[in-house]
Design a protein around this motif. Structure first.
Motif, PDB file in Angstrom:
ATOM      1  N   PRO A  41       0.803  -1.231   0.000  1.00  0.00           N
ATOM      2  CA  PRO A  41       0.000   0.000   0.000  1.00  0.00           C
ATOM      3  C   PRO A  41       0.831   1.274   0.000  1.00  0.00           C
ATOM      4  CG  PRO A  41      -0.858  -1.584   1.593  1.00  0.00           C
ATOM      5  CD  PRO A  41       0.463  -2.106   1.129  1.00  0.00           C
ATOM      6  N   SER A  42       2.095   1.177   0.467  1.00  0.00           N
ATOM      7  CA  SER A  42       2.925   2.385   0.549  1.00  0.00           C
ATOM      8  C   SER A  42       3.304   2.927  -0.823  1.00  0.00           C
ATOM      9  CB  SER A  42       4.192   2.085   1.351  1.00  0.00           C
ATOM     10  OG  SER A  42       4.997   1.128   0.688  1.00  0.00           O
ATOM     11  N   LYS A  43       2.997   2.163  -1.882  1.00  0.00           N
ATOM     12  CA  LYS A  43       3.265   2.667  -3.230  1.00  0.00           C
ATOM     13  C   LYS A  43       2.380   3.863  -3.571  1.00  0.00           C
ATOM     14  CE  LYS A  43       4.795  -1.586  -5.547  1.00  0.00           C
ATOM     15  NZ  LYS A  43       4.476  -2.530  -6.661  1.00  0.00           N
ATOM     16  N   PHE A  44       1.263   3.975  -2.882  1.00  0.00           N
ATOM     17  CA  PHE A  44       0.271   4.986  -3.234  1.00  0.00           C
ATOM     18  C   PHE A  44       0.105   5.993  -2.089  1.00  0.00           C
ATOM     19  CE2 PHE A  44      -0.872   0.960  -5.280  1.00  0.00           C
ATOM     20  CZ  PHE A  44      -0.810   1.340  -6.610  1.00  0.00           C
ATOM     21  N   LYS A  45      -0.348   7.163  -2.456  1.00  0.00           N
ATOM     22  CA  LYS A  45      -0.670   8.194  -1.479  1.00  0.00           C
ATOM     23  C   LYS A  45      -2.176   8.170  -1.244  1.00  0.00           C
ATOM     24  CE  LYS A  45       3.409   9.794  -0.714  1.00  0.00           C
ATOM     25  NZ  LYS A  45       4.018   9.670   0.638  1.00  0.00           N
ATOM     26  N   TYR A  46      -2.554   7.921   0.002  1.00  0.00           N
ATOM     27  CA  TYR A  46      -3.978   7.821   0.312  1.00  0.00           C
ATOM     28  C   TYR A  46      -4.204   8.347   1.730  1.00  0.00           C
ATOM     29  CZ  TYR A  46      -2.429   3.725   2.950  1.00  0.00           C
ATOM     30  OH  TYR A  46      -1.784   2.901   3.834  1.00  0.00           O
TER      31      TYR A  46
END
Length: 531
Positions: free
Chosen positions: A431-436
């Motif tokens: 999940p750390s691949k994306f900014k959320y």
């Protein structure tokens, strides 16, 4: 009547006899080889034309053996009645076989039906004589009729070959050449018999030479026909395969091939009503904001041109990220990603970026900015065919699909572009691949438990993206304070966020909510919005 008479020395006679024996051995050996070869082809290929041709070779060889006396001397000498009729038997057998062979080889039923019927009539006549010849007490009459029958029937066979060639049947060339070889041999033999040509080894054996030439040329003709049929078959198979592929591609434009793969089928031709399977997939819904208002300013044609222009930018993005568009729903699309939730998020981010560039071009043209909403959810679904035998459709059934649609609807309320469910987030490999950032916990119609939804802000304009990254922890702290009923803390947090980033629309929404809840006479602890 010419009776050739030669006087030989004993040594010369013996030498000549040995030569003749060798020549006759070669002739009959060729007949046997050719006959067995074509019988083998008949058994292997199952083409009856080869059987008829083998029968013709037997008839021609038998006729020669009868005329030259070798049949009576070596084979049927113990059957004097048959010896008496053998010339006529093998003659009728040969011409009957050659007639039926010609109709099959030249494909007269397809190319020249009238000539086909005429030659089949001759075949019936030859066959009748073949089976009734032993009933004639005097064979001299029927023997005299043989040349008449030949003169009458052979021209039709020649014309049939010419007509087949004119119709584009290329093997007919060799057929005519073989027939010419046979006729030339007969003419030379006749000229020798009446004294027009001398008696020598060539003229004496010209009929046999003509037969061998006839056999060889017709063998090449049969091989040519077989190659032609093989090429035509391969061409037809290629055309059929191309047609099938074109048909499958046409179906794929309406029903994605990938959907058939989900139910274990390779193509639409394998699908039956009720076929179904279960799988975990990620579903993406997207639609255009305020399209109804926008469409009212355009004609029907302009509406479709506008939608198609936008969809042309969306479809490739879906496919590049291992997904496929399941269906178009007005201005909305439903896409499926069977491999990984990460594919769907990448596609959504790319769609946002493409829209940003598209809006830049629209702004130059003085056109209003377009906005879209993207909702993504992951879960187990049933993929199958529904309907009836005359009309069916492949569809995806599951709460996961309904939830993805409802999450897409929430993008309007939160005035954001892209939302994903907690099910999608928790199934990401990294999940750390994306900014959320967590946006809310909501009760969606039809669901008893609240669903956490997250905003993906990758792909936002650079300045907005940068500020959301900076204030991400503060924003999530403010959301947590709001959900715990700590509205004063939430108000302070969201005010600080807006002081830094006044363009954070979601922070404004939460600030308004916090103020509204803080003014309630009785403080209520937030337990999720109903949507």
């Amino acid at each position: 009547l010419l009776i050739p008479l030669a006087i030989w020395k004993s040594e010369s006679f013996t030498e000549n006899l040995n030569q003749e024996s060798a020549l006759w051995g070669f002739y009959y050996g060729m007949c046997i080889i050719m006959c067995l070869y074509h019988l083998f082809l008949f058994v292997s290929i199952k083409d009856i034309t080869y059987l008829y041709y083998s029968a013709f070779i037997i008839g021609a060889a038998g006729f020669t053996a009868s005329v030259m006396g070798q049949g009576h001397e070596f084979i049927w000498g113990n059957f004097p009645k048959f010896s008496r009729y053998s010339i006529l038997v093998f003659w009728f057998f040969a011409v009957a076989s050659f007639s039926i062979f010609s109709t099959k080889f030249l494909e007269l039923h397809r190319l020249t039906p009238i000539l086909n019927k005429i030659i089949l009539g001759f075949f019936s006549l030859w066959t009748f004589f073949l089976f009734t010849i032993f009933l004639f007490p005097d064979i001299r009459l029927i023997s005299r009729l043989l040349p008449i029958f030949a003169i009458v029937s052979f021209p039709f066979i020649i014309v049939a070959g010419i007509r087949s060639l004119q119709k584009g049947f290329k093997p007919a060339r060799l057929y005519l050449l073989a027939f010419a070889s046979f006729l030339l041999g007969g003419l030379i033999y006749a000229a020798k018999s009446i004294g027009w040509l001398p008696h020598n080894i060539f003229t004496n054996y010209i009929m046999q030479i003509g037969n061998i030439g006839d056999f060889l040329i017709l063998s090449f003709a049969l091989a040519g026909k077989w190659n032609l049929m093989k090429d035509e078959k391969e061409h037809a198979q290629k055309e059929a395969a191309a047609h099938k592929e074109a048909l499958a591609n046409s179906y794929a434009r309406f029903i994605p091939q990938e959907k058939f793969s989900l139910i274990g089928k390779k193509s639409v031709t394998e699908v039956s009503l009720g076929d179904a399977s279960e799988a975990e997939i990620t579903v993406l819904f997207s639609d255009i904001r305020s399209f109804t208002t926008l469409s009212e300013t355009m004609s029907p044609t302009e509406n479709f041109e506008f939608l198609n222009a936008l969809m042309k930018r969306t479809g490739p993005v879906i496919r590049e990220n291992n997904g496929f568009i399941d269906k178009y729903i007005g201005d909305a699309i439903m896409a499926i990603f069977p491999d990984s939730p990460e594919d769907a998020i990448h596609a959504g981010i790319q769609m946002k970026q493409n829209l940003f560039l598209y809006n830049a071009r629209r702004k130059v043209k003085g056109l209003p900015e377009l906005r879209i909403g993207i909702g993504i959810n992951t879960g187990r679904v049933i993929v199958g065919t529904i309907g009836e035998n005359e009309r069916m459709d492949a569809t995806v059934i599951s709460d996961a699909v309904n939830l993805a649609s409802r999450i897409e609807g929430l993008t309007k309320q939160f005035e954001t572009t892209m939302l994903i469910s907690e099910q999608t987030l928790f199934r990401l490999p990294d999940p750390s691949k994306f900014k959320y950032r967590m946006l809310d916990q909501v009760y969606v119609k039809g669901k008893k438990e609240p669903v956490a939804i997250f905003e993906i802000f990758d792909g936002d304009p650079p300045e907005i993206f940068s500020m959301k990254c900076i204030m991400q922890r503060s924003f999530e702290h403010g959301v947590q304070s709001f959900q715990n009923g700590e509205y004063s803390d939430a108000i302070n947090i969201f005010k600080k966020i807006l002081n830094v980033n006044n363009d954070d629309v979601q922070a404004k929404i939460y600030l308004d909510r916090s103020v509204k809840f803080s003014k309630q006479e009785k403080i209520l602890v937030f337990n999720g919005f109903n949507h």
